[in-house]
Design a protein around this motif. Structure first.
Motif, PDB file in Angstrom:
ATOM      1  N   UNK A   1       0.871  -1.066   0.160  1.00  0.00           N
ATOM      2  CA  UNK A   1      -0.225   0.104  -0.120  1.00  0.00           C
ATOM      3  C   UNK A   1       0.897   1.167   0.144  1.00  0.00           C
ATOM      4  N   UNK A   2       0.219   2.572  -0.555  1.00  0.00           N
ATOM      5  CA  UNK A   2       0.823   3.461  -0.812  1.00  0.00           C
ATOM      6  C   UNK A   2       0.175   4.609  -0.297  1.00  0.00           C
ATOM      7  N   UNK A   3       0.443   5.196   0.401  1.00  0.00           N
ATOM      8  CA  UNK A   3       0.159   7.049   0.626  1.00  0.00           C
ATOM      9  C   UNK A   3       0.703   8.459   0.666  1.00  0.00           C
ATOM     10  N   UNK A   4       0.420   9.591  -0.161  1.00  0.00           N
ATOM     11  CA  UNK A   4       1.215  10.803  -0.429  1.00  0.00           C
ATOM     12  C   UNK A   4       1.636  11.052   0.839  1.00  0.00           C
ATOM     13  N   UNK A   5       2.785  12.028   0.165  1.00  0.00           N
ATOM     14  CA  UNK A   5       3.500  12.987   1.300  1.00  0.00           C
ATOM     15  C   UNK A   5       4.074  14.294   0.731  1.00  0.00           C
ATOM     16  N   UNK A   6       3.653  15.271   1.309  1.00  0.00           N
ATOM     17  CA  UNK A   6       4.333  16.470   0.997  1.00  0.00           C
ATOM     18  C   UNK A   6       4.981  16.997   2.149  1.00  0.00           C
ATOM     19  N   UNK A   7       6.150  17.962   1.684  1.00  0.00           N
ATOM     20  CA  UNK A   7       6.141  18.471   2.936  1.00  0.00           C
ATOM     21  C   UNK A   7       7.294  20.265   2.009  1.00  0.00           C
ATOM     22  N   UNK A   8       7.107  21.064   2.481  1.00  0.00           N
ATOM     23  CA  UNK A   8       7.477  21.876   1.853  1.00  0.00           C
ATOM     24  C   UNK A   8       7.933  22.940   3.000  1.00  0.00           C
ATOM     25  N   UNK A   9       8.799  24.263   3.157  1.00  0.00           N
ATOM     26  CA  UNK A   9       9.899  24.622   3.911  1.00  0.00           C
ATOM     27  C   UNK A   9      10.611  25.754   2.551  1.00  0.00           C
ATOM     28  N   UNK A  10      11.331  26.634   3.624  1.00  0.00           N
ATOM     29  CA  UNK A  10      11.876  28.252   2.888  1.00  0.00           C
ATOM     30  C   UNK A  10      13.304  26.939   2.815  1.00  0.00           C
ATOM     31  N   UNK A  11      13.482  27.164   2.012  1.00  0.00           N
ATOM     32  CA  UNK A  11      15.167  27.866   1.318  1.00  0.00           C
ATOM     33  C   UNK A  11      16.179  28.389   2.432  1.00  0.00           C
ATOM     34  N   UNK A  12      16.879  28.543   3.362  1.00  0.00           N
ATOM     35  CA  UNK A  12      17.339  28.575   4.151  1.00  0.00           C
ATOM     36  C   UNK A  12      19.618  29.227   3.964  1.00  0.00           C
ATOM     37  N   UNK A  13      19.908  30.324   3.495  1.00  0.00           N
ATOM     38  CA  UNK A  13      21.453  30.457   4.024  1.00  0.00           C
ATOM     39  C   UNK A  13      21.957  30.314   5.215  1.00  0.00           C
ATOM     40  N   UNK A  14      22.787  29.947   4.759  1.00  0.00           N
ATOM     41  CA  UNK A  14      23.392  29.803   5.974  1.00  0.00           C
ATOM     42  C   UNK A  14      23.736  30.874   6.765  1.00  0.00           C
ATOM     43  N   UNK A  15      23.865  30.306   8.253  1.00  0.00           N
ATOM     44  CA  UNK A  15      24.050  31.124   9.439  1.00  0.00           C
ATOM     45  C   UNK A  15      25.243  31.704   9.377  1.00  0.00           C
ATOM     46  N   UNK A  16      25.882  32.993  10.534  1.00  0.00           N
ATOM     47  CA  UNK A  16      27.069  32.888  10.952  1.00  0.00           C
ATOM     48  C   UNK A  16      27.018  31.786  12.033  1.00  0.00           C
ATOM     49  N   UNK A  17      28.191  31.447  12.301  1.00  0.00           N
ATOM     50  CA  UNK A  17      28.741  31.261  14.156  1.00  0.00           C
ATOM     51  C   UNK A  17      27.898  30.442  14.755  1.00  0.00           C
ATOM     52  N   UNK A  18      26.920  29.519  14.000  1.00  0.00           N
ATOM     53  CA  UNK A  18      26.344  29.102  14.464  1.00  0.00           C
ATOM     54  C   UNK A  18      24.220  28.809  14.792  1.00  0.00           C
ATOM     55  N   UNK A  19      24.238  30.173  13.893  1.00  0.00           N
ATOM     56  CA  UNK A  19      23.340  31.187  14.214  1.00  0.00           C
ATOM     57  C   UNK A  19      22.490  30.624  13.231  1.00  0.00           C
ATOM     58  N   UNK A  20      20.634  30.493  13.675  1.00  0.00           N
ATOM     59  CA  UNK A  20      20.357  30.189  12.107  1.00  0.00           C
ATOM     60  C   UNK A  20      19.488  31.285  11.111  1.00  0.00           C
ATOM     61  N   UNK A  21      19.889  30.468   9.562  1.00  0.00           N
ATOM     62  CA  UNK A  21      20.680  31.255   8.649  1.00  0.00           C
ATOM     63  C   UNK A  21      19.019  32.347   8.560  1.00  0.00           C
ATOM     64  N   UNK A  22      19.318  33.284   7.564  1.00  0.00           N
ATOM     65  CA  UNK A  22      17.921  33.578   7.045  1.00  0.00           C
ATOM     66  C   UNK A  22      17.372  33.440   5.748  1.00  0.00           C
ATOM     67  N   UNK A  23      16.273  33.200   5.865  1.00  0.00           N
ATOM     68  CA  UNK A  23      15.728  32.373   4.321  1.00  0.00           C
ATOM     69  C   UNK A  23      16.262  33.235   3.226  1.00  0.00           C
ATOM     70  N   UNK A  24      16.195  32.335   1.735  1.00  0.00           N
ATOM     71  CA  UNK A  24      16.978  33.626   0.633  1.00  0.00           C
ATOM     72  C   UNK A  24      15.181  33.581  -0.251  1.00  0.00           C
ATOM     73  N   UNK A  25      15.358  34.881  -1.095  1.00  0.00           N
ATOM     74  CA  UNK A  25      14.647  35.339  -1.346  1.00  0.00           C
ATOM     75  C   UNK A  25      15.144  36.398  -2.256  1.00  0.00           C
ATOM     76  N   UNK A  26      14.011  36.745  -2.618  1.00  0.00           N
ATOM     77  CA  UNK A  26      14.359  38.350  -3.083  1.00  0.00           C
ATOM     78  C   UNK A  26      13.033  39.560  -2.359  1.00  0.00           C
ATOM     79  N   UNK A  27      14.061  40.583  -2.289  1.00  0.00           N
ATOM     80  CA  UNK A  27      13.419  41.806  -2.043  1.00  0.00           C
ATOM     81  C   UNK A  27      13.038  42.509  -2.763  1.00  0.00           C
ATOM     82  N   UNK A  28      11.818  43.473  -2.710  1.00  0.00           N
ATOM     83  CA  UNK A  28      12.241  44.433  -3.681  1.00  0.00           C
ATOM     84  C   UNK A  28      11.274  45.952  -3.287  1.00  0.00           C
ATOM     85  N   UNK A  29      10.977  47.540  -3.534  1.00  0.00           N
ATOM     86  CA  UNK A  29      10.755  48.533  -3.549  1.00  0.00           C
ATOM     87  C   UNK A  29       9.239  48.725  -4.030  1.00  0.00           C
ATOM     88  N   UNK A  30       8.054  48.664  -3.615  1.00  0.00           N
ATOM     89  CA  UNK A  30       7.306  49.093  -4.502  1.00  0.00           C
ATOM     90  C   UNK A  30       6.319  50.221  -4.440  1.00  0.00           C
TER      91      UNK A  30
END
Length: 231
Positions: A198-227
């Motif tokens: 038998x099979x059951x589907x699975x899907x997981x989503x999450x942000x791409x994270x940039x490496x953090x400095x000195x072991x700190x959690x990284x920031x989410x990768x992405x694009x910022x823009x002024x509107x």
């Protein structure tokens, strides 16, 4: 933010054996219950106590594995990430220079079934989390969300209102839980039975994270823009 990102809804799942009849069909929830109560999960031998069962309860299946079938990156939803900065005074004649601090938070996903079936680091959650962490730029699934932010110097033209927007880069892991009941050769009082899968589907989503400095959690990768919008 509550645990769980946008998770795909599993469709109907049927037994894989060509000889399967209607009585052998299982819903995804039934399959996941069998998976949780399998004797082996992702190669690890288990005890009935691992799912809160007693010795008399026994196992519902012989084996359950999580198998990844696809992994992709995509742009997440764009969100407003700062307050408005207007330059709308009637007598304004020059662009306004402003320092804009913006921030955005993106949910970290858990699997469709693991939240209700098993918490902590073991069992089904451990199997899914282990597969997720094999990918570059992913967070431990116990982390509920990750953030991005910065402070930027901007100019707001006369007659305009400025705000910042952020579009996170996301990752999606698609796979399935595969549950097997071994063939039974039968005995004097028990009829033989074929292997069942038998099979059951699975899907997981999450942000791409940039490496953090000195072991700190990284920031989410992405694009910022002024509107810019009219006053």
């Amino acid at each position: 933010m509550a645990i769980g990102a946008a998770l795909a809804t599993g469709g109907a799942v049927i037994a894989l054996l060509p000889s399967a009849n209607a009585a052998e069909e299982k819903t995804p929830d039934q399959i996941m219950s069998m998976c949780e109560r399998s004797a082996v999960v992702n190669g690890k031998q288990r005890s009935v106590s691992d799912f809160g069962g007693a010795f008399a309860d026994g196992f519902q299946a012989d084996n359950c594995d999580f198998v990844e079938t696809n992994f992709e990156t995509f742009d997440g939803p764009t969100e407003k990430s700062s307050i408005d900065f207007p330059n709308c005074e009637p007598n304004a004649t020059e662009p306004a220079k402003v320092s804009i601090s913006w921030s955005a938070s993106t949910a970290q996903g858990q699997g469709k079934y693991t939240v209700t079936q098993q918490g902590g680091g073991g069992g089904l959650f451990g199997a899914l989390s282990g597969s997720w962490l094999k990918h570059k730029g992913t967070l431990d699934m116990t982390t509920k969300s990750a953030s991005a932010g910065d402070t930027e110097e901007r100019e707001v033209p006369v007659g305009k209102v400025l705000h910042m927007e952020f579009t996170p880069k996301m990752q999606r892991m698609t796979g399935e839980w595969r549950v097997r009941i071994d063939a039974d050769p039968g005995s004097f009082a028990v009829n033989p039975s074929p292997e069942k899968n038998f099979t059951a589907p699975e899907v997981v989503e999450g942000p791409v994270v940039l490496p953090g400095a000195a072991g700190a959690p990284g920031l989410v990768d992405g694009t910022s823009k002024a509107v810019l919008e009219d006053c």
